[in-house]
Design an enzyme around this catalytic site. Sequence first.
Site: not given
Ligand code: CP
Length: 305
Positions: A52-53, A81, A102, A130
Site C-alpha cells: 500500500r505505502t 555492495k 521505508r 508511520h
Molecule cells: N499500511 C501499510 O503500511 O501497508 P504496506 O506495508 O503494504 O505498505
Amino acid sequence: MIRNKSLVSINDYNKEDYLAILDLAEQCEARPVSNIMQGKVVATLFFEPSTRTRLSFESAVNRLGGRIIGFSEAGTSSVTKGESLKDTIKTVSNYCDLIVMRHPIEGSARYASEVSGVPVINAGDGANQHPTQTLLDLYSIRKTQKTLDNLVVIMVGDLKYGRTVHSLLQAMSEFNTTFHFVSPDELKMPGEYKMHLENLGLKYYEHKDFTNILPEADIVYMTRVQKERFSDPMDYEKVKNVYVLRSNMLEQTKPNMKILHPLPRVNEITEDVDDNMKAYYFTQALNGVFTRQAIICSILGLDQK
Ligand code: CP
C-alpha cells in the site's frame, strides 16, 4: 510550515498542519488527476516490503504528472555492495525532488533527513513511526465520523511493535480522544505513549479482551501482530491469533462505528466482515492516494488549485 520540510514523525506536524493536509486531501479526492507535478521526480526507497505505502505513493505521483525512481527491495541497490545509508541518500537526493523511504531501523528516517539534500518522507522506520499512514487514518476518521473531536478509539492487537498505532495515538491526542488499548501482556502499548496521554490528561483503558467494549467504539483500529519484529518465532506463535474480529461481533456496535486496519491483515479480521457496512479498511487504503498527494504537494509547495 510544511514546505520543504521532511516528514519523519507525526510530531513534525501540529494540529493545524494535520487539518491543512486533510483539507487538501479532500481537494485531491475531488480532482486526483492533474499535471501539477510535471518535471518533478520522487524517489521511493523501500528497504522493507510494502504494498500500500509504496504503490499509493507511486499512484499519487503518477496521477499528478510526476515521475518515480527508486527500488522496492534493497537487494537491487548498491547497499548489497556495502554502501552506507548516508551515501545512498546523499546520492539519490541528487536525482530527485523528494525521497520516500521505508527502513527497518528505528531512527533511520531522521538520519536520512539530516544527510539528504531534499525532503524525506518516512514511510515507516521499524516499530517507530508511520506518519503518512496516520494522516490517511485521520482523513478516514474525519470522513466517516464527520469530526475528529471527542471520539472513542479502540486499538487492538500488536500495540508494542505496531508503528501505525504509535503515530495515530500521538495525532489523535490533539482531539480529546478516549482510548482503549486491547493487547496481550507481551504486546502492550509502550509506557512512553501512555505517559504522553497522562501528561495531556486524556483517558485510556487497557484490556485483554475486546468483545465487551466494542459497543463503545466510534473507531475500532485492528492491527496485525508484527511477525518480523519478533526475535523468537515461538513468542510470535503464542500471540499471533489472539484477537480475531468476526461479523457476528458487530451486532451491538454503534451505527457510526467503522473498522480500520492499516493492512496487510493476516487472521485478525475474518473475511465475512468485509461485506459489513462498518468495514472501512479497503477505502482507508484508497484514501492513502489522496492523502499522499496532499502531503507531496504541501512539501513541494505545489498549489492544487
Ligand atoms: N499500511 C501499510 O503500511 O501497508 P504496506 O506495508 O503494504 O505498505
